[in-house]
Motif scaffolding. Structure first.
Motif: not given
Length: 504
Positions: A256, A260, A264, A388, A390, A407, A410-411, A416, A419-420, A434
């Motif tokens: 990340a 980020n 958030w 995910s 992502l 990425q 999306l951040e 962080a 994300l995955s 998302a």
């Protein structure tokens, strides 16, 4: 470990009971114990054709099973899509399931002889099981995800991998658990009747002729062991085919960025930068020369978007005798934000589905959508739960957009550490963000959002609205909301559907 140890003890008890029973029966022609069977097996192992016999029987049964497995998947998938083909195949599949194996064996001996008898019998026994399980899996594909895939223009390969495969794998695994055992039982039975050379069936038949009960039990051991190994290996292959469907976190993901690193909600809203493909792209399509002058690093530089407005004329929609929309006429100008307000049940979602071409109107027309690309946020998140955020957005974007660009984008929507993670492990608010990010990230002319802020607190809602405004970049937005303040924050134009009236 406790369960395995308990299973071992139970098996040991049954083997001991078997040995006690053999000791109680003095006639070794009638019954032998495990010790005698193992002694016979130890002799068989060193005979020249022992392994050739095992391989020959395994090959025949494996060929029959593999052919039935592949054809069952192919025809089951086709029958799931085409009802006429399903009706055409149903009598044949029902016949295969109801006719006794002995009848098949006798006919097959007449048609093809004994050498390949077990191949055909295994195929005929396994095919109906695989076919019906595939058909059932096709019927359980998530229809809402299919609609999402249609809106985001998924390729057939993506639909196969991420929609049909997850639905089929559980049914295939269940079917194979049944079919693998049936394959070996029917295949060996066919060999016993046909007695092909170098086969386990031949060994069982000869053991019967010479009244060698110990040898009969020894080859039965072999059948059990070989069939179990075959079953484990085949189910392992199926498990490998579904290895990314189990909600594991992405392994290969960049770290990340520092932008980020903080919480958030309190993180700084970054300004639009030339390196951000979503911030620099103009989607209105009004000036293609401007688009061509953008940086070559912009993945949407060469895309062409229709500037035409959407013209909706005298739109009616009913479900049976119940009217839902009544004479709706309006124009959606290019690059404008429209907020659709109204009480629950007034037809807002139906109106959006007509715009997205997921349903056909009863009367009226919608013009200007031809050639335009649409993305959407549905009332449900409609994300792939085992992937995910992502990967979800990666699937909706074009190949030219890099993972690092996705990425960075999306951040701005998610923490962080989210994300995955698999979507199934995220909160409802994270899933919603998302879904919104996916609709904004995918190239489109028109973005449709059906109550996108459901489940978001006020601070998160305000931040997401700022991000929507930031990344619209001239695209048309049609959004359903129940909050009047959302209209002001989005600087939108209010649309209210006309009251229902009797359709002419």
């Amino acid at each position: 470990m406790k369960k395995k140890f308990r299973s071992f003890i139970i098996i040991l008890i049954w083997i001991s009971l078997w040995q006690f029973a053999a000791e109680a029966i003095p006639n070794k022609i009638i019954f032998v114990g495990p010790w005698e069977a193992l002694q016979s097996l130890s002799v068989q192992i060193f005979l020249p054709d022992f392994w050739l016999t095992i391989f020959s029987s395994w090959l025949r049964i494996a060929l029959g099973f593999s052919g039935a497995f592949l054809l069952g998947i192919l025809l089951g998938s086709a029958a799931g899509r085409f009802s006429l083909l399903r009706e055409f195949l149903e009598p044949v599949v029902a016949l295969l399931q109801s006719v006794p194996v002995a009848s098949f064996v006798i006919l097959a001996l007449i048609w093809i002889g004994s050498e390949n008898l077990s191949v055909l019998i295994t195929f005929l026994i396994v095919f109906p099981v695989i076919y019906r399980n595939v058909l059932e899996g096709i019927h359980h594909v998530d229809q809402k995800l299919l609609e999402m895939a249609q809106i985001f223009r998924f390729s057939p390969q993506k639909k196969l991998l991420y929609l049909y495969r997850p639905a089929l794998i559980p049914y295939l695994q269940a079917g194979c658990h049944i079919a693998l055992g049936m394959a070996w039982k029917s295949g060996i039975a066919a060999e016993v009747i046909g007695v092909p050379a170098h086969s386990i069936g031949e060994k069982l038949y000869m053991a019967k002729i010479y009244l060698s009960t110990a040898e009969l039990f020894a080859w039965t051991f072999v059948i059990i062991i070989v069939s179990k190994v075959f079953e484990k290996l085949f189910l392992l292959l199926l498990d490998l085919a579904s290895r990314d469907l189990k909600g594991n976190a992405d392994k290969k993901i960049p770290k990340a960025s520092s932008a980020n690193a903080t919480t958030w909600k309190n993180s700084h809203m970054p300004d639009c930068k030339a390196e951000d493909p979503w911030a620099t792209k103009s989607f209105s399509g009004e000036d293609h020369r401007t688009a061509k002058s953008l940086s070559a690093e912009d993945p949407w530089t060469t895309k062409s978007f229709s500037p035409e407005p959407v013209q909706i004329s005298h739109l009616w929609k009913s479900y049976g005798t119940k009217p839902v929309l009544s004479d709706v006429s309006l124009t959606l100008s290019s690059g404008t934000v429209y907020c659709l307000l109204g009480p629950s049940g007034c037809g807002k979602t139906t109106f959006l589905r007509l715009i997205m071409n997921l349903e056909a109107p009863g009367q009226g027309s919608i013009q200007g959508l031809a050639g335009q690309k649409t993305t959407a946020v549905f009332q449900e998140d409609r994300l792939f739960e085992f992937l995910s955020p992502l990967k979800n957005i990666r699937l909706a974007c074009e190949k030219s957009v890099s993972s690092s660009e996705i990425q960075r984008f999306l951040e701005q929507f998610l923490e962080a550490d989210a994300l995955s993670k698999p979507v199934s492990q995220l909160s409802g608010g994270m899933k919603r963000r998302a879904a919104i990010a996916r609709a904004l990230a995918s190239p489109s002319d028109l973005i449709i959002m059906d109550e996108p802020f459901t489940g978001l607190d006020e601070a998160t809602r305000d931040r997401v609205i700022r991000l929507i405004r930031k990344y619209l970049c001239g695209r048309t937005l049609l959004l359903v909301t129940h909050q009047e303040e959302d209209v002001e924050k989005l600087k939108g134009t209010v649309i209210r559907l006309p009251e229902l009236s009797q359709q002419p």
